[in-house]
Design a protein around this motif. Sequence first.
Motif, short mmCIF file in Angstrom:
data_model
loop_
_atom_site.label_atom_id
_atom_site.label_comp_id
_atom_site.label_asym_id
_atom_site.label_seq_id
_atom_site.Cartn_x
_atom_site.Cartn_y
_atom_site.Cartn_z
N ALA A 38 8.77 23.73 56.01
CA ALA A 38 9.54 22.85 56.90
C ALA A 38 10.82 23.49 57.42
O ALA A 38 11.41 22.99 58.39
N LEU A 39 11.26 24.57 56.81
CA LEU A 39 12.54 25.17 57.21
C LEU A 39 12.59 25.60 58.67
O LEU A 39 13.61 25.39 59.34
N PRO A 40 11.56 26.27 59.22
CA PRO A 40 11.67 26.68 60.62
C PRO A 40 11.95 25.52 61.57
O PRO A 40 12.76 25.65 62.49
N ARG A 41 11.33 24.38 61.33
CA ARG A 41 11.58 23.22 62.18
C ARG A 41 12.96 22.64 61.91
O ARG A 41 13.68 22.25 62.83
N VAL A 51 17.55 37.10 58.31
CA VAL A 51 17.21 36.23 57.18
C VAL A 51 17.27 37.07 55.91
O VAL A 51 16.58 38.09 55.79
N TYR A 52 18.10 36.64 54.97
CA TYR A 52 18.25 37.32 53.69
C TYR A 52 17.65 36.45 52.58
O TYR A 52 17.57 35.23 52.70
N ALA A 53 17.26 37.09 51.48
CA ALA A 53 16.82 36.39 50.28
C ALA A 53 17.26 37.20 49.08
O ALA A 53 17.52 38.40 49.17
N SER A 54 17.34 36.53 47.94
CA SER A 54 17.70 37.23 46.70
C SER A 54 16.50 37.95 46.14
O SER A 54 15.39 37.90 46.69
N ALA A 64 10.25 33.28 53.71
CA ALA A 64 9.15 33.88 54.48
C ALA A 64 8.76 33.08 55.72
O ALA A 64 8.63 33.67 56.82
N PRO A 65 8.55 31.77 55.65
CA PRO A 65 8.17 31.05 56.87
C PRO A 65 9.25 31.08 57.95
O PRO A 65 8.94 31.18 59.14
N LEU A 66 10.51 30.99 57.55
CA LEU A 66 11.60 31.03 58.53
C LEU A 66 11.65 32.40 59.20
O LEU A 66 11.78 32.49 60.44
N ALA A 67 11.56 33.47 58.41
CA ALA A 67 11.60 34.81 58.99
C ALA A 67 10.41 35.03 59.92
O ALA A 67 10.56 35.60 61.02
N ALA A 68 9.24 34.59 59.52
CA ALA A 68 8.05 34.78 60.35
C ALA A 68 8.18 34.04 61.67
O ALA A 68 7.79 34.56 62.73
#
Length: 234
Positions: A38-41, A51-54, A64-68
């Motif tokens: 749901a994050l991209p929306r 987009v960073y992640a730990s 991953a979905p947001l970056a994609a």
Amino acid sequence: MRLLLVRHGQTPTNVDFLLDTAVPGPGLTPLGLRQAAALPRALADEDIDAVYASTLVRTQLTAAPLAAARGLDVIVRDGIRELSAGDLEMLPGDSERGRLYMRTGFAWAAGDTALRMPGGESGTEALARYDAVVAEAAASGASAVAMVSHGAAIRVWTAARAANVDVRFAAARPLDNTGVVVMEGSPSDGWKALSWAGAVVTPTGEAGPTGRPQPVSQRGAPVSGDRPQAGPKS
């Protein structure tokens, strides 16, 4: 720079309210996967350049979905991992000893950075590693960056670095999974929190930097479902 600090999706140990901070950590629950999807929306109106992640699995799965959706790679950095629980690892966050975790983190945010988590890192070390990743993102020239991180780390770093958020404010507002704190500023000029989990943050007056949330509508909010926890929201 606009900085979006995003808590990862729900994990099995979130459901059990455990202090789970070690690398690589668990993956996401089915709800957590839906929250990530749901994050991209939810962030569709944000012009995100990076987009960073730990280094923990749960943040990378969430990012991953947001970056994609933005055609970006996920930049993995250890510095934005959760505050290490040390000897408190895997204790219930709402137990008598488990509550020491957040008390220690917020003591760091209040300035006692020499204090050390039992068997773990000091506030100086924890804030420095988080600062380093934020500084890297700012130096990249990006205008807006999303960092998928962890509940305690986001709350403590924001309370330590945002001019309009203090410990009392952050301590009273745990972040649900995929909750977002939006910041604006730079390492050199300082930071201001613009919103906290969809509520606008404004100063309460001249008595101090305490923030006050004002409700604001948020299109496409992430799927939620985990109740606020007494633990680290890790």
